[in-house]
Design a protein around this motif. Sequence first.
Motif, short mmCIF file in Angstrom:
data_model
loop_
_atom_site.label_atom_id
_atom_site.label_comp_id
_atom_site.label_asym_id
_atom_site.label_seq_id
_atom_site.Cartn_x
_atom_site.Cartn_y
_atom_site.Cartn_z
N LEU A 1 22.30 69.15 63.06
CA LEU A 1 22.85 67.70 63.08
C LEU A 1 24.25 67.84 63.41
N GLY A 2 24.47 67.29 64.94
CA GLY A 2 25.97 67.33 65.41
C GLY A 2 26.29 65.64 64.84
N ARG A 3 25.71 64.71 65.46
CA ARG A 3 25.95 63.20 65.11
C ARG A 3 24.76 62.38 65.19
N GLN A 4 24.94 61.23 64.44
CA GLN A 4 23.63 60.36 64.53
C GLN A 4 24.38 58.75 64.56
N THR A 5 24.03 58.15 65.39
CA THR A 5 24.11 56.70 65.26
C THR A 5 23.03 56.00 65.14
N GLN A 6 23.21 54.74 65.10
CA GLN A 6 21.87 53.85 65.14
C GLN A 6 20.73 54.08 66.19
N HIS A 7 21.32 54.59 67.40
CA HIS A 7 20.38 54.60 68.70
C HIS A 7 20.40 55.96 69.18
N GLU A 8 21.01 56.95 68.57
CA GLU A 8 21.13 58.23 69.11
C GLU A 8 21.59 59.48 68.22
N LEU A 9 20.70 60.38 68.31
CA LEU A 9 21.02 61.70 67.67
C LEU A 9 21.38 62.71 68.55
N GLU A 10 22.37 63.41 68.11
CA GLU A 10 22.87 64.56 69.13
C GLU A 10 22.94 65.68 68.07
N LEU A 11 22.63 66.72 68.66
CA LEU A 11 22.35 67.89 67.92
C LEU A 11 23.41 68.90 68.41
N VAL A 12 23.86 70.01 67.56
CA VAL A 12 24.88 70.90 67.85
C VAL A 12 24.41 71.84 68.98
N ASN A 13 23.09 72.02 69.21
CA ASN A 13 22.54 72.64 70.54
C ASN A 13 22.72 71.92 71.76
N SER B 1 21.49 68.84 72.39
CA SER B 1 20.32 68.08 72.66
C SER B 1 20.52 66.86 72.11
N ARG B 2 19.88 65.98 72.60
CA ARG B 2 20.06 64.38 72.49
C ARG B 2 18.63 63.81 72.34
N VAL B 3 18.61 62.52 71.44
CA VAL B 3 17.50 62.02 71.55
C VAL B 3 17.74 60.56 71.55
N VAL B 4 17.63 59.75 72.54
CA VAL B 4 18.30 58.31 72.63
C VAL B 4 17.20 57.17 72.76
N CYS B 5 17.18 56.11 71.94
CA CYS B 5 16.47 55.06 72.17
C CYS B 5 16.92 54.02 72.89
N LEU B 6 16.39 53.53 73.79
CA LEU B 6 16.78 52.40 74.74
C LEU B 6 16.10 51.10 74.58
N PRO B 7 16.95 49.92 75.13
CA PRO B 7 16.06 48.41 75.22
C PRO B 7 15.14 48.62 76.26
N CYS B 8 14.30 47.73 76.43
CA CYS B 8 13.26 47.64 77.40
C CYS B 8 13.74 46.77 78.42
N PRO C 1 17.76 73.97 73.37
CA PRO C 1 19.00 73.53 73.54
C PRO C 1 19.29 72.74 74.79
N GLY C 2 20.13 71.78 74.80
CA GLY C 2 20.60 71.02 75.97
C GLY C 2 19.48 70.17 76.37
N THR C 3 18.45 69.52 75.71
CA THR C 3 17.34 68.80 76.07
C THR C 3 17.73 67.23 75.80
N LYS C 4 17.07 66.33 76.83
CA LYS C 4 17.52 65.09 76.67
C LYS C 4 16.32 64.35 76.54
N VAL C 5 16.10 63.71 75.56
CA VAL C 5 14.90 62.85 75.22
C VAL C 5 15.14 61.43 74.86
N LEU C 6 14.47 60.35 76.06
CA LEU C 6 14.60 59.22 76.08
C LEU C 6 13.25 58.44 75.38
N LEU C 7 13.66 57.49 74.36
CA LEU C 7 12.37 56.76 73.67
C LEU C 7 12.58 55.35 74.31
#
Length: 105
Positions: free
Chosen positions: A44-56, A58-65, A11-17
């Motif tokens: 699943l909390g919310r998902q956009t084209q570049h970010e996944l947010e979970l109800v725990n 946690s977030r997974v975010v993809c970022l530009p170079c 829970p509360g994890t932040k992952v960058l891609l």
Amino acid sequence: MLALVEAVCTPGTKVLLLSRSHRQSTELFRIVTGYFRRLKSPLLGRQTQHELELVNFSRVVCLPCREDTIRGYSDISLLVIDEAARVPDDLYRAVRPMLAVSRGG
């Protein structure tokens, strides 16, 4: 898979891609979210084209170079750099301090 396991199990994890191009990091994000859907999208909390947010929280975010637009993230638990050898050195130097506070990997 590591990004998804980290986000779901900690829970509360932040992952960058990150990748050499935004298209490539978006593709990596699509792979992660594809596996997430196969798990029937637990937490699943919310998902956009570049970010996944979970109800725990946690977030997974993809970022530009782009070193100049990637700033602002802190307390990163996991940084995934696809084809890291091909990512510009200035981008790597910009994201490396984000891991210092959290002792992320």
